[in-house]
Design a protein around this motif. Structure first.
Motif, PDB file in Angstrom:
ATOM      1  N   GLU A   1      92.168  70.670  23.806  1.00 37.67           N
ATOM      2  CA  GLU A   1      91.335  69.486  24.054  1.00 37.67           C
ATOM      3  C   GLU A   1      91.407  68.514  22.877  1.00 37.67           C
ATOM      4  OE1 GLU A   1      87.783  71.083  26.979  1.00 37.67           O
ATOM      5  OE2 GLU A   1      87.669  71.583  24.850  1.00 37.67           O
ATOM      6  N   LYS A   2      91.486  69.033  21.674  1.00 41.92           N
ATOM      7  CA  LYS A   2      91.598  68.173  20.490  1.00 41.92           C
ATOM      8  C   LYS A   2      92.933  67.436  20.478  1.00 41.92           C
ATOM      9  CE  LYS A   2      91.021  68.253  15.458  1.00 41.92           C
ATOM     10  NZ  LYS A   2      90.761  69.116  14.279  1.00 41.92           N
ATOM     11  N   ILE A   3      94.013  68.138  20.860  1.00 40.96           N
ATOM     12  CA  ILE A   3      95.328  67.493  20.949  1.00 40.96           C
ATOM     13  C   ILE A   3      95.290  66.345  21.953  1.00 40.96           C
ATOM     14  CG2 ILE A   3      97.735  67.809  21.668  1.00 40.96           C
ATOM     15  CD1 ILE A   3      97.458  70.738  20.685  1.00 40.96           C
ATOM     16  N   ILE A   4      94.660  66.591  23.087  1.00 42.10           N
ATOM     17  CA  ILE A   4      94.569  65.568  24.142  1.00 42.10           C
ATOM     18  C   ILE A   4      93.761  64.368  23.663  1.00 42.10           C
ATOM     19  CG2 ILE A   4      93.626  65.090  26.432  1.00 42.10           C
ATOM     20  CD1 ILE A   4      94.220  68.075  27.093  1.00 42.10           C
ATOM     21  N   LYS A   5      92.623  64.630  23.028  1.00 38.67           N
ATOM     22  CA  LYS A   5      91.763  63.545  22.546  1.00 38.67           C
ATOM     23  C   LYS A   5      92.463  62.723  21.467  1.00 38.67           C
ATOM     24  CE  LYS A   5      87.188  62.599  20.599  1.00 38.67           C
ATOM     25  NZ  LYS A   5      85.916  63.195  20.115  1.00 38.67           N
ATOM     26  N   ASN A   6      93.107  63.385  20.524  1.00 41.30           N
ATOM     27  CA  ASN A   6      93.757  62.683  19.410  1.00 41.30           C
ATOM     28  C   ASN A   6      94.973  61.876  19.848  1.00 41.30           C
ATOM     29  OD1 ASN A   6      91.870  63.711  17.635  1.00 41.30           O
ATOM     30  ND2 ASN A   6      93.172  65.370  16.893  1.00 41.30           N
ATOM     31  N   SER A   7      95.543  62.227  20.979  1.00 38.23           N
ATOM     32  CA  SER A   7      96.717  61.498  21.467  1.00 38.23           C
ATOM     33  C   SER A   7      96.374  60.101  21.963  1.00 38.23           C
ATOM     34  CB  SER A   7      97.377  62.273  22.611  1.00 38.23           C
ATOM     35  OG  SER A   7      96.596  62.191  23.791  1.00 38.23           O
ATOM     36  N   LYS A   8      95.088  59.885  22.274  1.00 41.60           N
ATOM     37  CA  LYS A   8      94.593  58.616  22.818  1.00 41.60           C
ATOM     38  C   LYS A   8      95.250  58.271  24.150  1.00 41.60           C
ATOM     39  CE  LYS A   8      93.521  56.820  18.210  1.00 41.60           C
ATOM     40  NZ  LYS A   8      92.160  57.358  18.264  1.00 41.60           N
TER      41      LYS A   8
ATOM     42  N   SER B   1      91.494  57.393  28.341  1.00 40.34           N
ATOM     43  CA  SER B   1      90.439  56.465  27.935  1.00 40.34           C
ATOM     44  C   SER B   1      89.133  57.227  27.704  1.00 40.34           C
ATOM     45  CB  SER B   1      90.230  55.418  29.027  1.00 40.34           C
ATOM     46  OG  SER B   1      89.688  56.030  30.196  1.00 40.34           O
ATOM     47  N   SER B   2      88.151  56.561  27.108  1.00 42.87           N
ATOM     48  CA  SER B   2      86.842  57.185  26.874  1.00 42.87           C
ATOM     49  C   SER B   2      86.209  57.618  28.187  1.00 42.87           C
ATOM     50  CB  SER B   2      85.927  56.200  26.148  1.00 42.87           C
ATOM     51  OG  SER B   2      86.443  55.887  24.879  1.00 42.87           O
ATOM     52  N   LYS B   3      86.354  56.799  29.207  1.00 41.41           N
ATOM     53  CA  LYS B   3      85.800  57.131  30.523  1.00 41.41           C
ATOM     54  C   LYS B   3      86.472  58.387  31.088  1.00 41.41           C
ATOM     55  CE  LYS B   3      85.382  55.432  35.276  1.00 41.41           C
ATOM     56  NZ  LYS B   3      85.691  54.320  36.221  1.00 41.41           N
TER      57      LYS B   3
ATOM     58  N   LYS C   1      85.104  65.520  44.052  1.00 46.66           N
ATOM     59  CA  LYS C   1      86.180  64.692  44.603  1.00 46.66           C
ATOM     60  C   LYS C   1      86.206  63.309  43.953  1.00 46.66           C
ATOM     61  CE  LYS C   1      86.445  66.969  49.124  1.00 46.66           C
ATOM     62  NZ  LYS C   1      86.209  66.829  50.582  1.00 46.66           N
ATOM     63  N   ILE C   2      85.023  62.757  43.689  1.00 47.96           N
ATOM     64  CA  ILE C   2      84.940  61.452  43.032  1.00 47.96           C
ATOM     65  C   ILE C   2      85.519  61.528  41.615  1.00 47.96           C
ATOM     66  CG2 ILE C   2      83.340  59.718  42.127  1.00 47.96           C
ATOM     67  CD1 ILE C   2      81.501  60.383  44.503  1.00 47.96           C
ATOM     68  N   ILE C   3      85.179  62.622  40.912  1.00 48.49           N
ATOM     69  CA  ILE C   3      85.689  62.809  39.556  1.00 48.49           C
ATOM     70  C   ILE C   3      87.213  62.908  39.561  1.00 48.49           C
ATOM     71  CG2 ILE C   3      85.792  64.428  37.611  1.00 48.49           C
ATOM     72  CD1 ILE C   3      82.879  65.141  38.262  1.00 48.49           C
ATOM     73  N   MET C   4      87.745  63.721  40.465  1.00 49.91           N
ATOM     74  CA  MET C   4      89.197  63.915  40.521  1.00 49.91           C
ATOM     75  C   MET C   4      89.916  62.627  40.906  1.00 49.91           C
ATOM     76  SD  MET C   4      89.763  66.927  39.476  1.00 49.91           S
ATOM     77  CE  MET C   4      91.476  67.122  39.913  1.00 49.91           C
ATOM     78  N   LYS C   5      89.306  61.834  41.771  1.00 53.92           N
ATOM     79  CA  LYS C   5      89.901  60.555  42.148  1.00 53.92           C
ATOM     80  C   LYS C   5      89.974  59.632  40.945  1.00 53.92           C
ATOM     81  CE  LYS C   5      89.509  56.797  45.510  1.00 53.92           C
ATOM     82  NZ  LYS C   5      88.713  56.243  46.644  1.00 53.92           N
ATOM     83  N   GLY C   6      88.967  59.701  40.090  1.00 55.03           N
ATOM     84  CA  GLY C   6      88.942  58.859  38.902  1.00 55.03           C
ATOM     85  C   GLY C   6      89.934  59.304  37.840  1.00 55.03           C
ATOM     86  N   LEU C   7      90.362  60.561  37.913  1.00 54.83           N
ATOM     87  CA  LEU C   7      91.277  61.100  36.914  1.00 54.83           C
ATOM     88  C   LEU C   7      92.740  61.057  37.327  1.00 54.83           C
ATOM     89  CD1 LEU C   7      89.190  64.184  35.777  1.00 54.83           C
ATOM     90  CD2 LEU C   7      89.821  62.228  34.348  1.00 54.83           C
ATOM     91  N   ARG C   8      93.005  61.123  38.625  1.00 52.72           N
ATOM     92  CA  ARG C   8      94.398  61.152  39.088  1.00 52.72           C
ATOM     93  C   ARG C   8      95.002  59.762  39.022  1.00 52.72           C
ATOM     94  NH1 ARG C   8      92.683  65.053  43.285  1.00 52.72           N
ATOM     95  NH2 ARG C   8      93.518  67.083  42.667  1.00 52.72           N
ATOM     96  N   HIS C   9      96.277  59.739  38.717  1.00 51.21           N
ATOM     97  CA  HIS C   9      96.992  58.464  38.581  1.00 51.21           C
ATOM     98  C   HIS C   9      98.161  58.426  39.548  1.00 51.21           C
ATOM     99  CE1 HIS C   9      94.900  57.104  34.915  1.00 51.21           C
ATOM    100  NE2 HIS C   9      94.765  58.402  34.720  1.00 51.21           N
ATOM    101  N   GLY C  10      98.177  57.441  40.397  1.00 51.00           N
ATOM    102  CA  GLY C  10      99.284  57.283  41.341  1.00 51.00           C
ATOM    103  C   GLY C  10     100.524  56.813  40.622  1.00 51.00           C
ATOM    104  N   GLU C  11     101.677  57.149  41.206  1.00 46.07           N
ATOM    105  CA  GLU C  11     102.967  56.760  40.623  1.00 46.07           C
ATOM    106  C   GLU C  11     103.712  55.874  41.604  1.00 46.07           C
ATOM    107  OE1 GLU C  11     104.038  57.311  37.610  1.00 46.07           O
ATOM    108  OE2 GLU C  11     102.315  58.519  37.026  1.00 46.07           O
TER     109      GLU C  11
END
Length: 331
Positions: A280-287, A290-292, A321-331
């Motif tokens: 989790e620290k690696i992920i956070k430090n990579s920027k 986003s904060s959201k 489902k709302i959370i996952m929709k906010g996290l997934r990124h379409g390609e």
């Protein structure tokens, strides 16, 4: 003389399965091949089985992983590649199975053009002795190497394992399997190659290899999960801050990270807290996130760790489902 194909197989204690693998090599309609089996310190009679094949057919060679090299399939593959003499290379696991026309049809694809770097074909499953006809991965044959890279980076695997590709040896002469990885090594190898340049690729949309899945519980065992989590930490440290991810494919890699957080890290949080905190620290430090998005990941983690997803009457499923929709990124 037809081109020589080098087949490289790491082997460890697969005495009950390796005969079927080697017979599938022996039965190839294309006959100009060498098969280098590198033993990883087997403790049963696997070596004796391989020796019987080598005694019958000189195209089979058995070698032992050098003692100074770390234990694992990656070191065996790298050593086998170093010894190989072929113009083309196929990496095969000791429980995989080839169709008898695999080498012939893949090599024929190279003959359609002088500058092809590698040929991809489809794989299916073999389970409890049954061969399936549905491809594990299947994508259009006109995909560019960049498109394949994006698929790997988002963990939408466009070919199965190492056996999915017949490489021109010249294409991969400067690449090695990372010997520090216990899992994700195939992914790491393919990403390392595809991120370097645009390649000329052909895809043979036919099933010509079979991936064995007899052990239904392997991917959920604690030992397997531990290896995945340990490998993921190293894998992220190696790739997450690379320019090709930060500048070109951040959304693809965020989908990759999300997959492993949801399927491996959060469900096993209580048994791997310290390691997951490091990741989790690696992920956070990579920027990269986003904060959201980082906040949504915390909420998703809380829902999973506390087992709230199975609670009824609280609207958790809809919220999830709302959370996952906010996290997934379409390609």
């Amino acid at each position: 003389m037809d081109s020589l194909i080098s087949i490289i197989i790491p082997s460890y204690n697969r005495s009950s399965l390796i005969s079927e693998t080697l017979n599938s090599v022996l039965n190839q309609t294309y006959t100009n091949w060498e098969c280098i089996i590198v033993d990883d310190g087997s403790t049963n009679n696997a070596i004796e089985i391989v020796k019987k094949f080598a005694n019958k057919d000189s195209r089979f060679t058995i070698k032992k992983r050098p003692s100074e090299k770390p234990k694992g399939a990656n070191a065996c593959r790298n050593y086998g590649f170093r010894l190989s003499k072929g113009d083309y290379v196929l990496f095969l696991d000791s429980d995989d199975v080839l169709k008898d026309t695999c080498l012939e049809k893949r090599l024929n694809m190279f003959k359609t053009s002088n500058n092809i770097d590698f040929v991809i074909a489809n794989s299916s499953y073999i389970k409890n002795g049954k061969f399936y006809n549905k491809p594990i991965c299947e994508f259009p044959s006109n995909f560019s190497s960049e498109a394949y890279l994006k698929l790997f980076l988002s963990y939408r695997l466009p070919w199965a394992s190492t056996m999915g590709v017949l490489w021109k040896k010249e294409t991969i002469k400067d690449f090695k399997f990372d010997e520090k990885l216990m899992r994700l090594q195939d992914l790491d190898y393919h990403i390392s190659i595809l991120s370097k340049k645009e390649y000329n690729i052909k895809r043979l949309n036919q099933i010509d290899t079979y991936y064995r899945v007899d052990d239904d519980d392997k991917v959920t065992s604690n030992n397997y999960v531990t290896k995945v989590i340990n490998s993921l930490e190293y894998f992220l440290q190696k790739h997450i801050n690379q320019d090709y991810i930060q500048e070109k494919y951040p959304n693809s890699f965020k989908n990759f990270i999300l997959f492993f957080l949801v399927n491996y890290l959060y469900p096993n949080y209580k048994n791997h807290k310290l390691k997951i905190h490091k990741i989790e620290k690696i992920i956070k430090n990579s920027k990269l996130f986003s904060s959201k998005e980082l906040y949504l990941l915390k909420v998703k983690k809380r829902i999973t760790v506390n087992g709230l997803i199975n609670k009824k009457g609280f609207g958790i499923n809809r919220f999830n489902k709302i959370i996952m929709k906010g996290l997934r990124h379409g390609e």
